[in-house]
Design an enzyme around this catalytic site. Structure first.
Site, PDB file in Angstrom:
ATOM      1  N   CYS A  71      18.887  -0.669 -16.326  1.00 20.88           N
ATOM      2  CA  CYS A  71      19.118  -2.004 -15.864  1.00 20.88           C
ATOM      3  C   CYS A  71      19.368  -3.117 -16.618  1.00 20.88           C
ATOM      4  O   CYS A  71      18.680  -3.201 -17.766  1.00 20.88           O
ATOM      5  CB  CYS A  71      17.851  -2.606 -14.806  1.00 20.88           C
ATOM      6  N   CYS A  77      13.660  -9.454 -17.309  1.00 19.65           N
ATOM      7  CA  CYS A  77      13.304  -9.961 -15.705  1.00 19.65           C
ATOM      8  C   CYS A  77      11.770  -9.377 -15.641  1.00 19.65           C
ATOM      9  O   CYS A  77      11.466  -8.166 -16.159  1.00 19.65           O
ATOM     10  CB  CYS A  77      14.421  -8.980 -14.912  1.00 19.65           C
ATOM     11  N   ASP A 379      -9.022  -4.170   3.364  1.00 23.35           N
ATOM     12  CA  ASP A 379      -7.746  -4.042   2.456  1.00 23.35           C
ATOM     13  C   ASP A 379      -7.384  -5.461   2.191  1.00 23.35           C
ATOM     14  O   ASP A 379      -6.539  -6.132   2.548  1.00 23.35           O
ATOM     15  CB  ASP A 379      -6.858  -3.619   3.623  1.00 23.35           C
ATOM     16  N   CYS A 406      -4.812  -3.235  -3.701  1.00 22.11           N
ATOM     17  CA  CYS A 406      -3.497  -3.483  -4.503  1.00 22.11           C
ATOM     18  C   CYS A 406      -3.903  -3.688  -6.097  1.00 22.11           C
ATOM     19  O   CYS A 406      -3.297  -4.036  -6.918  1.00 22.11           O
ATOM     20  CB  CYS A 406      -2.774  -4.218  -4.206  1.00 22.11           C
TER      21      CYS A 406
HETATM   22  N1  SAH Z   1      -3.792  -4.437   6.154  1.00 26.63           N
HETATM   23  C1  SAH Z   1      -2.478  -5.067   6.117  1.00 26.63           C
HETATM   24  C2  SAH Z   1      -2.513  -6.391   5.210  1.00 26.63           C
HETATM   25  C3  SAH Z   1      -2.909  -6.185   3.701  1.00 26.63           C
HETATM   26  S1  SAH Z   1      -2.875  -7.503   2.776  1.00 26.63           S
HETATM   27  C4  SAH Z   1      -1.520  -4.152   5.737  1.00 26.63           C
HETATM   28  O1  SAH Z   1      -1.633  -3.182   5.171  1.00 26.63           O
HETATM   29  O2  SAH Z   1      -0.290  -4.552   6.105  1.00 26.63           O
HETATM   30  C5  SAH Z   1      -4.135  -8.658   2.719  1.00 26.63           C
HETATM   31  C6  SAH Z   1      -4.161  -9.519   4.217  1.00 26.63           C
HETATM   32  O3  SAH Z   1      -5.674 -10.094   4.029  1.00 26.63           O
HETATM   33  C7  SAH Z   1      -3.275 -10.306   4.229  1.00 26.63           C
HETATM   34  O4  SAH Z   1      -2.660 -10.218   5.497  1.00 26.63           O
HETATM   35  C8  SAH Z   1      -3.690 -11.738   4.136  1.00 26.63           C
HETATM   36  O5  SAH Z   1      -3.222 -12.746   5.047  1.00 26.63           O
HETATM   37  C9  SAH Z   1      -5.304 -11.428   4.688  1.00 26.63           C
HETATM   38  N2  SAH Z   1      -6.125 -12.494   4.141  1.00 26.63           N
HETATM   39  C10 SAH Z   1      -6.270 -12.952   2.886  1.00 26.63           C
HETATM   40  N3  SAH Z   1      -7.366 -13.550   2.754  1.00 26.63           N
HETATM   41  C11 SAH Z   1      -7.991 -13.479   3.984  1.00 26.63           C
HETATM   42  C12 SAH Z   1      -9.488 -13.830   4.460  1.00 26.63           C
HETATM   43  N4  SAH Z   1     -10.231 -14.618   3.878  1.00 26.63           N
HETATM   44  N5  SAH Z   1      -9.812 -13.197   5.710  1.00 26.63           N
HETATM   45  C13 SAH Z   1      -9.269 -12.619   6.528  1.00 26.63           C
HETATM   46  N6  SAH Z   1      -7.860 -12.289   6.119  1.00 26.63           N
HETATM   47  C14 SAH Z   1      -7.474 -12.440   4.845  1.00 26.63           C
END
Ligand code: SAH
Length: 451
Positions: A71, A77, A379, A406
């Site tokens: 790249c 980057c 998550d 993540c």
């Molecule tokens: N499980 C989903 C999203 C994961 S990302 C998937 O796999 O696609 C984390 C998510 O948590 C996001 O959608 C974000 O908007 C939400 N989020 C962030 N802070 C939060 C909170 N305090 N309460 C509830 N949801 C929240």
């Protein structure tokens, strides 16, 4: 050790933020764009109490992991960190990032399963957020340089579908012809801030989201014709208005300029609508593997109440809805909750309900109302869960907790907290959705410690 001193180092490890690690005179020295086994001459650029930073001056003996980067923007980057090593060595590093986070931060013993590798290393992202700015020669667009908001011009990227670059170039060209000024972060002046593009992996549907400083519908109307004539895949063009002088990309308000206000894709066999505000994993086939692994950890029997906290557009819970009795999803972004509800409906899923709330508040409320989920999926975003959420999870006393994260460091911290109060980490598996970057997901299975 002094600044500008040249020292010889052997790189023995790579940190989770991508820096090589070497030792010199009892000091730890961090050097970016290196590989384990490199013997290098390093110029020291910063010296702190017990560690220092350096940059490669000369490679004396290259590591066996090294390959030539393909790249032209690497390593300037900030997108990729690992274009200079083989994917095999990258996968081993990521496996270790997750292992180290759990064993060192969390002091956790568990069964660590081998990493699920990222199948494709090119063009795998379904989303781009190109920053736009202005220059004496017109508007510029590209990617942020490493640890900076300086834009490196150029929209082509090894991780993005080629069509994204053509769409972005077409938009920038339009702004230059029509004297629409790119936004300047330092002064807060200018109109177009970001070009946000998303593409359904299976559907090929594309959404273009123009992030602007103030509502500017008429300025961009003619662009819609141009874009949709050139690119048939575009099904949605929206404008997001972000008047704030901050570095958050999206503002609160979105208006539709052309077509639908969402695009659809498929995820684990379900048809999924995604609004611009909703989170959607950037690597669809790998996300499907991530969710399948979560389901494997849940091992649903058909009788469970499943609580999916931080559920986004509902993708994870919905992928298991046909194997549980009842699904409750919780998500803070209203548009994502709206997506989740519609996604359940259009896939004929009748045992799912979604709550728009802070995860902790909703979990407390459910606990207070004696809702007893058998399984809770967590998550959270990178910062992890707050104590309130974890306490409410403990109060509900589920049989299993499956955490997807993540950020292995905050996942390890949160799992260690749950561990203190009666849950044992059984399995941990790293899943790579982000080849060539330092990012990695992990899935954790926890269950109650038997008395
Ligand atoms: N499980 C989903 C999203 C994961 S990302 C998937 O796999 O696609 C984390 C998510 O948590 C996001 O959608 C974000 O908007 C939400 N989020 C962030 N802070 C939060 C909170 N305090 N309460 C509830 N949801 C929240």
């Amino acid at each position: 050790m002094k600044k500008n001193q040249i020292i010889q180092l052997e790189i023995s490890d790579i940190t989770s933020d991508g820096n090589g690690v070497g030792k010199f005179d009892g000091m730890t020295v961090f050097v970016p764009e290196t590989a384990v086994g490199d013997v290098i001459n390093v110029k020291v650029v910063k010296v702190l109490k017990s560690y220092a930073y350096g940059i490669v001056q000369e490679i004396i003996k290259p590591s066996e992991d090294r390959i030539a980067s393909d790249c032209p923007y690497f390593p300037k980057c900030g997108g990729c960190s690992f274009r200079h090593i083989t994917y095999e060595s990258e996968a081993r590093l990521k496996e270790k990032f997750v292992y180290d986070a759990f064993t060192r931060i969390g002091k956790i013993k568990a069964d660590f399963l081998p990493i699920l590798e990222c199948e494709s290393h090119y063009k795998y992202r379904n989303k781009a957020q190109y920053p736009v700015s202005n220059s004496p020669n017109g508007n510029i667009c590209g990617f942020y340089a490493k640890r900076s908001h300086r834009i490196i011009c150029g929209t082509e990227c090894m991780l993005l579908p080629d069509i994204f670059s053509r769409i972005a170039d077409c938009i920038v060209n339009y702004t230059n012809i029509n004297a629409i000024i790119g936004y300047d972060e330092r002064t807060g002046k200018g109109l177009l801030r970001h070009i946000f593009i998303r593409k359904g992996y299976y559907s090929d549907e594309i959404m273009v989201c123009l992030v602007v400083k103030r509502a500017a519908v008429s300025e961009f109307k003619p662009l819609c014709n141009e874009l949709t004539e050139k690119f048939e895949c575009i099904k949605s063009i929206v404008m997001n208005i972000n008047p704030e002088n901050n570095n958050v990309i999206l503002g609160k308000k979105t208006v539709t300029l052309w077509g639908r206000e969402f695009i659809s894709d498929f995820m684990c066999g379900n048809k999924i609508d995604i609004s611009p505000e909703a989170f959607y994993q950037v690597n669809t086939p790998q996300a499907e593997k991530l969710y399948a692994l979560a389901k494997e950890f849940v091992q649903p029997s058909g009788n469970e109440i499943l609580l999916d906290l931080y559920c986004g557009a509902g993708t994870i819970g919905l992928s298991m809805a046909d194997s549980v009795k009842r699904l409750i999803g919780v998500e803070i972004i209203p548009q994502a909750v709206e997506n989740a509800r519609k996604n359940a409906e259009r896939n004929n899923i009748v045992n799912a309900e979604f709550i728009c709330s802070d995860a902790g508040r909703a979990a407390e409320h459910l606990a207070d109302n004696a809702v007893k989920p058998d399984v809770i999926i967590l998550d959270p975003p990178r910062k992890g869960c707050d104590a309130k959420t974890l306490d409410a999870v403990l109060k509900m006393n589920p049989e299993k907790i499956v955490m997807i994260s993540c950020n292995p460091a905050t996942a390890a911290r949160d799992c260690a907290y749950l561990n203190q109060y009666g849950y044992s980490v059984r399995k941990v598996r790293a899943v790579d959705l982000f080849a060539r970057t330092t990012h990695v997901e992990c899935v954790v299975l926890m269950s109650m410690i038997e008395a």
